[in-house]
Motif scaffolding. Structure first.
Motif, PDB file in Angstrom:
ATOM      1  N   ASP A   4     -47.075  -3.377 -14.754  1.00 22.11           N
ATOM      2  CA  ASP A   4     -45.724  -2.550 -14.920  1.00 22.11           C
ATOM      3  C   ASP A   4     -45.541  -2.761 -16.628  1.00 22.11           C
ATOM      4  O   ASP A   4     -45.219  -1.531 -17.097  1.00 22.11           O
ATOM      5  CB  ASP A   4     -44.363  -3.129 -14.234  1.00 22.11           C
ATOM      6  CG  ASP A   4     -44.565  -2.724 -12.672  1.00 22.11           C
ATOM      7  OD1 ASP A   4     -45.067  -1.588 -12.441  1.00 22.11           O
ATOM      8  OD2 ASP A   4     -44.056  -3.469 -11.905  1.00 22.11           O
ATOM      9  N   ARG A 148     -40.581  -1.911 -13.674  1.00 19.48           N
ATOM     10  CA  ARG A 148     -41.109  -0.747 -13.166  1.00 19.48           C
ATOM     11  C   ARG A 148     -39.691   0.406 -13.008  1.00 19.48           C
ATOM     12  O   ARG A 148     -39.947   1.478 -13.225  1.00 19.48           O
ATOM     13  CB  ARG A 148     -41.511  -1.024 -11.551  1.00 19.48           C
ATOM     14  CG  ARG A 148     -41.953   0.313 -10.847  1.00 19.48           C
ATOM     15  CD  ARG A 148     -42.559  -0.076  -9.330  1.00 19.48           C
ATOM     16  NE  ARG A 148     -43.421  -0.977  -9.687  1.00 19.48           N
ATOM     17  CZ  ARG A 148     -43.691  -1.919  -8.530  1.00 19.48           C
ATOM     18  NH1 ARG A 148     -43.271  -1.700  -7.301  1.00 19.48           N
ATOM     19  NH2 ARG A 148     -44.652  -2.866  -8.977  1.00 19.48           N
ATOM     20  N   ARG A 151     -39.386   1.806 -16.667  1.00 23.18           N
ATOM     21  CA  ARG A 151     -40.594   2.821 -16.739  1.00 23.18           C
ATOM     22  C   ARG A 151     -40.348   4.019 -15.985  1.00 23.18           C
ATOM     23  O   ARG A 151     -40.366   5.347 -16.550  1.00 23.18           O
ATOM     24  CB  ARG A 151     -41.905   2.194 -16.495  1.00 23.18           C
ATOM     25  CG  ARG A 151     -43.080   3.249 -16.869  1.00 23.18           C
ATOM     26  CD  ARG A 151     -44.365   2.667 -16.526  1.00 23.18           C
ATOM     27  NE  ARG A 151     -44.609   2.264 -15.018  1.00 23.18           N
ATOM     28  CZ  ARG A 151     -44.468   2.867 -13.856  1.00 23.18           C
ATOM     29  NH1 ARG A 151     -44.507   4.421 -13.865  1.00 23.18           N
ATOM     30  NH2 ARG A 151     -44.504   2.359 -12.837  1.00 23.18           N
ATOM     31  N   SER A 152     -40.066   3.936 -14.694  1.00 21.44           N
ATOM     32  CA  SER A 152     -39.736   5.138 -13.711  1.00 21.44           C
ATOM     33  C   SER A 152     -38.537   5.824 -14.466  1.00 21.44           C
ATOM     34  O   SER A 152     -38.437   7.165 -14.246  1.00 21.44           O
ATOM     35  CB  SER A 152     -39.519   4.476 -12.342  1.00 21.44           C
ATOM     36  OG  SER A 152     -40.827   3.811 -11.965  1.00 21.44           O
ATOM     37  N   THR A 155     -39.589   8.134 -17.430  1.00 23.17           N
ATOM     38  CA  THR A 155     -40.605   8.858 -16.830  1.00 23.17           C
ATOM     39  C   THR A 155     -39.816  10.009 -16.151  1.00 23.17           C
ATOM     40  O   THR A 155     -40.426  11.170 -15.932  1.00 23.17           O
ATOM     41  CB  THR A 155     -42.012   8.625 -16.379  1.00 23.17           C
ATOM     42  OG1 THR A 155     -41.518   7.861 -15.155  1.00 23.17           O
ATOM     43  CG2 THR A 155     -42.572   7.728 -17.425  1.00 23.17           C
ATOM     44  N   GLU A 157     -39.593   9.553 -12.859  1.00 26.80           N
ATOM     45  CA  GLU A 157     -39.811   9.077 -11.471  1.00 26.80           C
ATOM     46  C   GLU A 157     -38.972   8.659 -10.477  1.00 26.80           C
ATOM     47  O   GLU A 157     -38.657   8.715  -9.225  1.00 26.80           O
ATOM     48  CB  GLU A 157     -40.850   8.266 -11.346  1.00 26.80           C
ATOM     49  CG  GLU A 157     -42.242   8.590 -12.032  1.00 26.80           C
ATOM     50  CD  GLU A 157     -43.186   7.571 -12.183  1.00 26.80           C
ATOM     51  OE1 GLU A 157     -43.451   6.587 -11.513  1.00 26.80           O
ATOM     52  OE2 GLU A 157     -43.723   7.072 -13.560  1.00 26.80           O
ATOM     53  N   ILE A 158     -37.749   7.958 -11.075  1.00 27.20           N
ATOM     54  CA  ILE A 158     -36.598   7.486 -10.447  1.00 27.20           C
ATOM     55  C   ILE A 158     -35.467   8.024 -11.406  1.00 27.20           C
ATOM     56  O   ILE A 158     -35.545   8.196 -12.490  1.00 27.20           O
ATOM     57  CB  ILE A 158     -36.529   6.019 -10.464  1.00 27.20           C
ATOM     58  CG1 ILE A 158     -37.375   5.211  -9.706  1.00 27.20           C
ATOM     59  CG2 ILE A 158     -35.078   5.530 -10.416  1.00 27.20           C
ATOM     60  CD1 ILE A 158     -37.419   3.754  -9.513  1.00 27.20           C
TER      61      ILE A 158
END
Length: 182
Positions: A4, A148, A151-152, A155, A157-158
């Protein structure tokens, strides 16, 4: 390097200078082991702010407001008082036997914190994330590890309503060493 953290370095290169920590000593003072991804994150980036929003709490930070050990105690006291006097209620995830919280990041300008959801029989690598609005009773549960999650969120993603300013187009990391000295 934890996968991660490695993925995060592809998104945002870390500072050139690394300052690995004496983690056994930190964990002894904290009274708890820490997740490997977090230790790699701090060893790779240090404490500081991702995208002018998520400030990583680091052990032995020059500013106690961003020190992992100091904030563990401070946040525990603040939350205990809030839950004792009300009207805020504890998140349902804390109803499990031995469940607890350990802060690992502060959200700039909001009073919000990111916490690990810990447990007596839960390995640090399996700790997940509870985000708290800080200035309100809102809690969000995210069933992923801390790095994680960071980062998510960076980006997209979350999505987190507590971190609604993210994601941004241009990613940045400002180390505490530069912020606190400047």
């Amino acid at each position: 390097m934890h996968p991660d953290v490695e993925r995060l370095t592809h998104l945002l290169p870390p500072p050139a200078e690394r300052r690995p920590r004496a983690w056994p000593e930190v964990e002894a003072r904290l009274g708890s082991p820490l997740p490997v991804d977090f230790k790699d994150l701090v060893d790779t980036y240090g404490g500081g702010v991702f995208d002018e929003t998520i400030r990583i709490l680091e052990p032995d930070c020059a500013d106690p407001d961003y020190d992992l050990l100091a904030m563990k105690e401070e946040r525990a006291e603040v939350l205990a008082r809030l839950w004792e006097i009300g009207p805020e209620s504890r998140p349902e995830q804390l109803e499990a036997d031995g469940a607890g919280l350990l802060p690992f990041a502060y959200i700039e300008g909001t009073g919000a914190y990111l916490y690990w959801l810990t447990g007596e029989n839960v390995r640090p690598e399996d700790w997940t994330v509870l985000a708290n609005a800080g200035r309100g009773p809102e809690w969000e549960y995210h069933p992923v590890p801390g790095t994680r999650f960071i980062r998510s969120v960076l980006t997209g993603e979350i999505h987190s309503a507590i971190l609604d300013d993210l994601p941004v187009d241009d990613h940045s990391f400002d180390p505490n060493d530069e912020i606190l000295d400047g």
